[in-house]
Design an enzyme around this catalytic site. Structure first.
Site, PDB file in Angstrom:
ATOM      1  N   ASP A 196      20.682 -92.041  -6.743  1.00 19.88           N
ATOM      2  CA  ASP A 196      19.840 -93.139  -6.252  1.00 19.88           C
ATOM      3  C   ASP A 196      18.588 -93.301  -7.112  1.00 19.88           C
ATOM      4  O   ASP A 196      18.126 -94.421  -7.348  1.00 19.88           O
ATOM      5  CB  ASP A 196      19.440 -92.894  -4.789  1.00 19.88           C
ATOM      6  CG  ASP A 196      20.632 -93.024  -3.842  1.00 19.88           C
ATOM      7  OD1 ASP A 196      21.606 -93.700  -4.221  1.00 19.88           O
ATOM      8  OD2 ASP A 196      20.576 -92.459  -2.741  1.00 19.88           O
ATOM      9  N   SER A 249      13.805 -86.163 -10.909  1.00 15.71           N
ATOM     10  CA  SER A 249      14.112 -86.032  -9.473  1.00 15.71           C
ATOM     11  C   SER A 249      14.892 -84.762  -9.149  1.00 15.71           C
ATOM     12  O   SER A 249      14.779 -84.230  -8.053  1.00 15.71           O
ATOM     13  CB  SER A 249      14.868 -87.269  -8.962  1.00 15.71           C
ATOM     14  OG  SER A 249      16.252 -87.174  -9.252  1.00 15.71           O
ATOM     15  N   ALA A 251      12.904 -81.388  -8.156  1.00 19.23           N
ATOM     16  CA  ALA A 251      12.185 -81.230  -6.883  1.00 19.23           C
ATOM     17  C   ALA A 251      13.191 -81.377  -5.750  1.00 19.23           C
ATOM     18  O   ALA A 251      14.251 -81.992  -5.924  1.00 19.23           O
ATOM     19  CB  ALA A 251      11.087 -82.279  -6.768  1.00 19.23           C
TER      20      ALA A 251
HETATM   21  N1  LIG Z   1      21.340 -81.353 -13.610  1.00 18.75           N
HETATM   22  C1  LIG Z   1      20.824 -82.486 -14.103  1.00 18.75           C
HETATM   23  N2  LIG Z   1      20.004 -82.452 -15.183  1.00 18.75           N
HETATM   24  C2  LIG Z   1      19.474 -83.581 -15.689  1.00 18.75           C
HETATM   25  N3  LIG Z   1      19.730 -84.823 -15.192  1.00 18.75           N
HETATM   26  C3  LIG Z   1      20.538 -84.918 -14.135  1.00 18.75           C
HETATM   27  C4  LIG Z   1      21.130 -83.763 -13.525  1.00 18.75           C
HETATM   28  N4  LIG Z   1      21.882 -84.188 -12.493  1.00 18.75           N
HETATM   29  C5  LIG Z   1      21.764 -85.535 -12.453  1.00 18.75           C
HETATM   30  N5  LIG Z   1      20.962 -85.979 -13.439  1.00 18.75           N
HETATM   31  C6  LIG Z   1      20.604 -87.375 -13.708  1.00 18.75           C
HETATM   32  O1  LIG Z   1      20.912 -88.156 -12.575  1.00 18.75           O
HETATM   33  C7  LIG Z   1      21.933 -89.115 -12.887  1.00 18.75           C
HETATM   34  C8  LIG Z   1      22.859 -89.260 -11.721  1.00 18.75           C
HETATM   35  O2  LIG Z   1      23.420 -88.006 -11.421  1.00 18.75           O
HETATM   36  P1  LIG Z   1      24.887 -87.834 -10.825  1.00 18.75           P
HETATM   37  O3  LIG Z   1      25.873 -88.370 -11.764  1.00 18.75           O
HETATM   38  O4  LIG Z   1      25.013 -86.398 -10.408  1.00 18.75           O
HETATM   39  O5  LIG Z   1      24.806 -88.816  -9.577  1.00 18.75           O
HETATM   40  P2  LIG Z   1      25.299 -88.581  -8.092  1.00 18.75           P
HETATM   41  O6  LIG Z   1      26.511 -87.703  -8.111  1.00 18.75           O
HETATM   42  O7  LIG Z   1      25.428 -89.924  -7.488  1.00 18.75           O
HETATM   43  O8  LIG Z   1      24.062 -87.821  -7.497  1.00 18.75           O
HETATM   44  P3  LIG Z   1      23.845 -87.262  -6.041  1.00 18.75           P
HETATM   45  O9  LIG Z   1      25.096 -87.500  -5.262  1.00 18.75           O
HETATM   46  O10 LIG Z   1      23.526 -85.800  -6.289  1.00 18.75           O
HETATM   47  O11 LIG Z   1      22.675 -88.031  -5.557  1.00 18.75           O
HETATM   48  C9  LIG Z   1      22.598 -88.580 -14.142  1.00 18.75           C
HETATM   49  O12 LIG Z   1      23.182 -89.636 -14.881  1.00 18.75           O
HETATM   50  C10 LIG Z   1      21.415 -87.954 -14.865  1.00 18.75           C
HETATM   51  O13 LIG Z   1      20.636 -88.955 -15.487  1.00 18.75           O
HETATM   52  K   LIG Z   2      16.187 -84.059  -5.671  1.00 15.96           K
END
Ligand SMILES: Nc1ncnc2c1ncn2[C@@H]1O[C@H](COP(=O)(O)OP(=O)(O)OP(=O)(O)O)[C@@H](O)[C@H]1O
Ligand SMILES: [K+]
Length: 294
Positions: free
Chosen positions: A241, A273, A276
């Site tokens: 998000d 994000s 934290a």
């Molecule tokens: N461990 C990490 N280190 C750095 N950036 C991250 C990491 N995890 C997520 N991100 C950032 O956040 C973006 C979205 O993460 P992700 O693909 O895990 O989405 P999501 O699975 O929808 O997240 P969630 O369900 O945990 O809210 C990634 O493209 C990256 O930019």
């Molecule tokens: K978080």
């Protein structure tokens, strides 16, 4: 910028998750706003965007500033989620969409003036899919850029979602549910992107957690991996998000940046994000970020 869906989240922190039928003591309880639409809206607003959210809540249940159109209903409770998190950061979540599912065509008509004047509209699937699709169509018809985040994913997504989304942004799980292609690396994400272009998408972003994202578009059919910097992640909840909210902010306020540049900046913000805990509580504010992002 426009968003949909809103929940009230009830968080309980425990040392471990309970088993079925078991009662245990938790050590902390707090509430907060959530829902993908609200989360994305908060991240964009923290970067400096003027935002509106179109949503539906139980009559008299809460008042929100920063919300331009709130439908009210007696027929359902405001959307709510119970989130139990253990000391290892593992969670179980139950969402009751409630009033979110009653947001309908009538509400969209009443919010038409807000939709028409937006620069970017962001839709998710936490409201009735038909309402999301109708909102995308209304925005499109008025020249508003549409960003669609198909979350939570549906296997039988109406194909019109592809053609009415200027940008289609999903994570690995959603990509697999929608296309049937399991995603474990940037190459797989590239295949998802190409499949979605065949279905009518113009530009696809697949987010890959710590690996950043993959971008594919009708203008540039060779999948482009946009990695993100290494950070010490403490809680990745809400990263998706934060990313979508940041993406919407840059699309609206920096329309001349290249898509790759927009994604690099959004990756950076989402990576803040994950350092934290919590969802909205972890989303960075403009004043706390390096100013070369703006
Ligand atoms: N461990 C990490 N280190 C750095 N950036 C991250 C990491 N995890 C997520 N991100 C950032 O956040 C973006 C979205 O993460 P992700 O693909 O895990 O989405 P999501 O699975 O929808 O997240 P969630 O369900 O945990 O809210 C990634 O493209 C990256 O930019
Ligand atoms: K978080």
């Amino acid at each position: 910028q426009l968003y949909k869906s809103l929940h009230i989240n009830h968080y309980i922190l425990t040392s471990r998750l309970p088993k079925a039928g078991e009662t245990i003591h938790g050590h902390k309880f707090f509430t907060g706003f959530g829902g993908k639409g609200a989360n994305q809206c908060v991240q964009a607003a923290r970067l400096g965007a003027r935002t509106s959210i179109i949503c539906k809540v139980r009559i008299g249940s809460l008042l929100l500033n920063a919300v331009e159109y709130v439908g009210q209903t007696k027929a359902a409770a405001t959307g709510a989620a119970s989130i139990i998190v253990d000391s290892e950061g593992q969670n179980v979540i139950v969402i009751v969409a409630g009033a979110n599912l009653l947001l309908d065509s009538e509400d969209l008509k009443k919010a038409n003036h807000i939709i028409c004047k937006a620069k970017v509209m962001v839709c998710q699937l936490e409201i009735t899919p038909a309402t999301s699709l109708e909102a995308l169509k209304m925005a499109h018809a008025n020249g508003v850029k549409t960003l669609f985040n198909p979350a939570p994913a549906l296997a039988d997504l109406d194909p019109q979602f592809y053609t009415h989304s200027d940008i289609f942004c999903c994570n690995e799980t959603e990509a697999e549910i929608i296309t049937g292609i399991p995603v474990g690396n940037p190459e797989d994400a590239g295949k998802v992107g190409l499949t979605l272009l065949e279905r009518g998408c113009k530009l696809v972003i697949v987010t890959l957690g710590a690996e950043g994202c993959v971008l594919v578009s009708v203008d540039e059919r060779i999948p482009k991996h946009v990695p993100t910097g290494k950070v010490a992640a403490v809680d990745t909840t809400g990263a998706g998000d934060s990313f979508v909210g940041a993406l919407a902010f840059y699309l609206a306020y920096y329309p001349h940046l290249s898509m790759e540049e927009v994604i690099k900046k959004s990756n950076f913000i989402a990576s803040v994000s994950v350092q934290a805990s919590g969802t909205q509580t972890s989303f960075p504010k403009r004043k706390d970020l390096p100013q070369d992002l703006f």
